[in-house]
Design a protein around this motif. Structure first.
Motif, PDB file in Angstrom:
ATOM      1  N   LYS A 152     -19.508  20.527   3.183  1.00  0.00           N
ATOM      2  CA  LYS A 152     -19.044  21.409   4.248  1.00  0.00           C
ATOM      3  C   LYS A 152     -17.546  21.654   4.136  1.00  0.00           C
ATOM      4  CE  LYS A 152     -22.643  19.777   7.418  1.00  0.00           C
ATOM      5  NZ  LYS A 152     -22.911  19.121   8.710  1.00  0.00           N
ATOM      6  N   MET A 181     -15.639  27.900   8.350  1.00  0.00           N
ATOM      7  CA  MET A 181     -16.965  27.362   8.046  1.00  0.00           C
ATOM      8  C   MET A 181     -17.621  28.043   6.857  1.00  0.00           C
ATOM      9  SD  MET A 181     -18.428  26.974  11.947  1.00  0.00           S
ATOM     10  CE  MET A 181     -20.047  26.403  11.416  1.00  0.00           C
ATOM     11  N   LEU A 226     -23.904  28.114  11.014  1.00  0.00           N
ATOM     12  CA  LEU A 226     -24.526  27.260   9.997  1.00  0.00           C
ATOM     13  C   LEU A 226     -25.759  27.942   9.406  1.00  0.00           C
ATOM     14  CD1 LEU A 226     -24.368  23.660  11.530  1.00  0.00           C
ATOM     15  CD2 LEU A 226     -23.013  24.576   9.646  1.00  0.00           C
ATOM     16  N   VAL A 276     -24.319  28.524   5.902  1.00  0.00           N
ATOM     17  CA  VAL A 276     -24.621  27.291   5.177  1.00  0.00           C
ATOM     18  C   VAL A 276     -26.071  27.283   4.702  1.00  0.00           C
ATOM     19  CG1 VAL A 276     -24.734  24.776   5.306  1.00  0.00           C
ATOM     20  CG2 VAL A 276     -22.837  25.993   6.393  1.00  0.00           C
TER      21      VAL A 276
END
Length: 226
Positions: A97, A120, A190, A194
């Motif tokens: 991360k 992020m 996220l 991600v």
């Protein structure tokens, strides 16, 4: 087993594979008293763990023995840093991360959230994409989840403190549910950046649009509360 890496600041060659890993400081445990623990050795262990997760496609088949073999670090050295396999796995996954920003704009709630959102965003190589998929499968592993929650708590607190900062300055309702607000901010980003979902919404201004919609949903101090 290859010779154990000495605990010196020399970075192992294999650490360069798939790009230089980030966030070791956030994922690795705090230094203990006594002999300094080389960041290069810790990095080698984390990289080997990520390699094995990607190779096996799960965390179940990853062993401390395998990590020791691949990294060239003894099991004893691994256990001096992480007390269990679950703790090691969580630390390795956390190392993927992006780091939290060192400073925040503090010019407005919107500016802070946009700054956090951009921090992020990560670009993952093929290995790391496989590891990210394993993150979603590892949700059912109790030991992993225990250590994962501990590691991400500081991230949640950072976002929570940002909301609290702007509540105190009148930009958000004083009765705002902070825990829910944190979840509403972190989880969608996220999911998009991600976990790689909703690729069609990824545009240059996605984070700005997301923050604007989020703030409108949360309601500012000037919004009418029905």
């Amino acid at each position: 087993m290859p010779p154990e890496l000495s605990e010196t600041p020399t970075v192992p060659d294999r650490a360069a594979r798939d790009g230089a890993a980030q966030n070791t400081a956030a994922a690795a445990p705090a230094p203990a008293k006594g002999r300094p623990r080389s960041e290069a050795v810790s990095q080698s262990i984390l990289e080997a763990t990520l390699d094995l997760i990607a190779e096996h496609g799960n965390i179940t088949d990853v062993s401390v023995e395998g990590v020791a073999e691949l990294s060239g670090v003894s099991k004893a050295s691994i256990y001096r840093r992480w007390a269990s396999k679950g703790e090691l796995i969580a630390a390795a996954m956390e190392s993927l991360k992006a780091p939290l920003p060192a400073q925040m704009p503090r010019t407005s709630l919107r500016d802070d959230l946009i700054h956090l959102g951009h921090s992020m965003v990560r670009t993952f190589g093929p290995r790391d994409v496989k590891v990210v998929k394993c993150m979603m499968l590892a949700i059912n592993d109790p030991e992993y989840q225990h250590h994962h929650k501990r590691l991400v708590e500081h991230r949640r607190k950072f976002v929570c403190d940002t909301f609290a900062y702007w509540i105190e300055r009148g930009e958000l309702r004083p009765d705002l549910d902070l825990k829910l607000a944190v979840a509403m901010f972190i989880s969608p980003l996220l999911t998009i950046y991600v976990y790689g979902q909703y690729a069609d919404v990824q545009q240059p201004d996605t984070i700005e649009r997301f923050v604007d919609n989020l703030i409108g949903g949360l309601g500012t101090a000037l919004a009418t509360v029905e």
